[in-house]
Scaffold this motif. Structure first.
Motif, PDB file in Angstrom:
ATOM      1  N   UNK A  56       0.723  -1.144   0.143  1.00  8.40           N
ATOM      2  CA  UNK A  56       0.074  -0.074   0.081  1.00  8.40           C
ATOM      3  C   UNK A  56       0.932   1.099  -0.058  1.00  8.40           C
ATOM      4  N   UNK A  57       0.695   2.266  -1.003  1.00  5.79           N
ATOM      5  CA  UNK A  57       1.490   3.148  -1.291  1.00  5.79           C
ATOM      6  C   UNK A  57       0.852   4.424  -1.168  1.00  5.79           C
ATOM      7  N   UNK A  58       1.549   5.587  -0.786  1.00  5.69           N
ATOM      8  CA  UNK A  58       0.936   6.948  -0.914  1.00  5.69           C
ATOM      9  C   UNK A  58       1.694   7.588  -1.708  1.00  5.69           C
ATOM     10  N   UNK A  59       1.220   8.150  -2.694  1.00  3.86           N
ATOM     11  CA  UNK A  59       2.005   8.874  -3.888  1.00  3.86           C
ATOM     12  C   UNK A  59       1.877  10.513  -3.664  1.00  3.86           C
ATOM     13  N   UNK A  60       2.963  11.450  -3.491  1.00  2.13           N
ATOM     14  CA  UNK A  60       2.874  12.658  -3.466  1.00  2.13           C
ATOM     15  C   UNK A  60       3.212  13.254  -4.944  1.00  2.13           C
ATOM     16  N   UNK A  61       2.307  13.854  -5.426  1.00  3.37           N
ATOM     17  CA  UNK A  61       2.601  14.421  -6.705  1.00  3.37           C
ATOM     18  C   UNK A  61       2.453  15.983  -6.798  1.00  3.37           C
TER      19      UNK A  61
END
Length: 449
Positions: A56-61
């Motif tokens: 489970x990943x949190x991507x900050x863009x």
């Protein structure tokens, strides 16, 4: 500020459709899942795995002056979703319970910092005027080797009346310690009242003229007052050493502060009977000592199977009783030496004394009767043995009159023809003396009624 979010994202952040959050609030909500996040909104792209779940990943863009947060994870199965829904219902119920629990509950980590607390814990922090709830409001330091630690601590200021006492139970958990605090103000106040009461009793016992010796369930001396030293002359060192009951009586015998029994060995064997009688509140004895003193010994049961003995010096009372009895015997002997029949009635009209001539004249012994003889019964007996006369009612009224009175006399004649002179005289304290004397001179007999 949060400008847009999907339904699942708002569930994760626990915010409503129209609610706007700052980056600081978003970082606080995500910190339990992804660990520490920057205090300032990041401007560079990053991918953060979830704690304990690298898939489970949190991507900050970053996108210009905006920042997009995307959560990516493996799809959940049907069973997992159903289980999650059940857990959510239980979690909601537990949250309601914790929010309404009147007992402060909180959890600390390994560094003793507060990581969670219920609503009652927040109230406790507010009463303790703590600006940050990460600090414990109660001073408790459980040892690291203890799985369960119980301690007492207070919160608030003692001077302004806001101080409250709590008993805190701390349990070791994998993440740190879980603490449960229970208010014990009533217990603290009761203990303080008990201490004050014991201090008051101690002061009373210190000035009590009656000697007191209290033995516990093992029959060892646990409490005594200074009067015991004075009445028994036992050494203070001996009493402070908590002697047992047998040694206590042995020392009393050695100091000649108890009557010497005919067979002391058999008396010691019967000491168990004395203890049983004292435990049943039935032990009362009077000791006449060789020194001439007289002690009254009383045994009383004590809580938890103990026994208490009270030693009272009644020498003055015994001496006064003996002197009073001697005076009564002398007074009775004087009355018996008189030739006249004499009877003394109290202020209430009860026969107190009479002499032998009275008993012989009226053939009546008041001492043989259990019931009290009043003036009404006495005059009724006299009237039955005499010829009619009007003085009987006057005798009754004179005896029961409480005001000033003057003595008077009258003549009577018995049924066998003996003439008597009846004399009624007032005595001190409202008593009345009635005397019957043989009438030797010719006199007029009152007319019959």
């Amino acid at each position: 500020m949060l400008t847009d979010a999907t339904l699942q994202a708002r569930h994760l952040l626990e915010c409503g459709p129209a609610e706007q959050l700052t980056w600081s609030e978003i970082a606080t909500a995500l910190r339990p899942f992804f660990g520490p996040l920057p205090e300032v909104q990041p401007t560079e792209a990053a991918v953060l795995p979830a704690i304990g779940d690298p898939e489970t990943l949190l991507t900050l863009t970053p996108d210009g002056n905006r920042l997009r947060l995307t959560f990516i994870g493996p799809p959940a199965g049907v069973g997992e979703c159903l289980r999650l829904r059940a857990d959510l219902r239980e979690l909601s119920q537990l949250r309601h319970v914790m929010a309404r629990t009147p007992t402060p509950i909180w959890q600390t980590d390994s560094t003793r910092q507060v990581v969670w607390g219920n609503a009652s814990f927040d109230d406790l922090c507010a009463r303790a005027e703590l600006p940050d709830r990460s600090t414990q409001p109660l001073d408790i330091l459980p040892d690291d080797s203890e799985d369960i630690h119980v301690s007492r601590a207070s919160a608030g200021k003692p001077g302004d009346g806001s101080q409250s006492w709590y008993e805190v139970q701390s349990y070791r958990v994998p993440e740190g310690r879980l603490h449960f605090a229970q208010n014990i103000d009533a217990v603290i106040h009761a203990e303080a009242a008990q201490r004050n009461f014991l201090q008051t009793l101690t002061r009373i016992f210190a000035h009590l003229p009656i000697a007191l010796a209290v033995f516990d369930k093992d029959l060892r001396l646990v409490l005594f007052n200074p009067a015991l030293l004075d009445l028994t002359t036992l050494p203070a060192e001996f009493l402070s050493g908590r002697p047992n009951l047998l040694s206590f009586f042995d020392m009393l015998r050695e100091k000649q502060m108890m009557p010497e029994p005919k067979n002391y060995r058999s008396w010691r064997d019967k000491l168990s009977e004395v203890i049983a009688a004292a435990s049943s509140d039935l032990y009362v004895e009077t000791w006449s000592l060789p020194s001439g003193l007289t002690y009254k010994i009383t045994g009383r049961p004590h809580p938890d199977g103990g026994v208490a003995f009270l030693f009272e010096d009644i020498s003055a009372e015994i001496s006064l009783t003996r002197r009073f009895r001697q005076e009564i015997e002398v007074t009775q002997a004087v009355l018996d030496c008189l030739d006249d029949a004499v009877a003394v009635f109290s202020q209430l009209g009860v026969l107190s004394f009479c002499n032998d001539p009275y008993r012989q004249l009226w053939d009546n012994d008041p001492d043989s009767s259990i019931a009290e003889i009043g003036i009404a019964e006495a005059t009724r007996d006299w009237q039955a043995r005499c010829r009619p006369s009007p003085i009987w009612a006057e005798l009754r009224d004179f005896t029961l009159t409480l005001g000033d009175r003057a003595g008077w006399d009258a003549e009577l004649q018995t049924l066998d023809g003996q003439r008597l002179l009846c004399r009624a005289e007032p005595l001190s304290g409202g008593a009345t003396l009635i005397r019957f004397s043989p009438c030797l001179c010719p006199a007029k007999i009152p007319a019959e009624v």
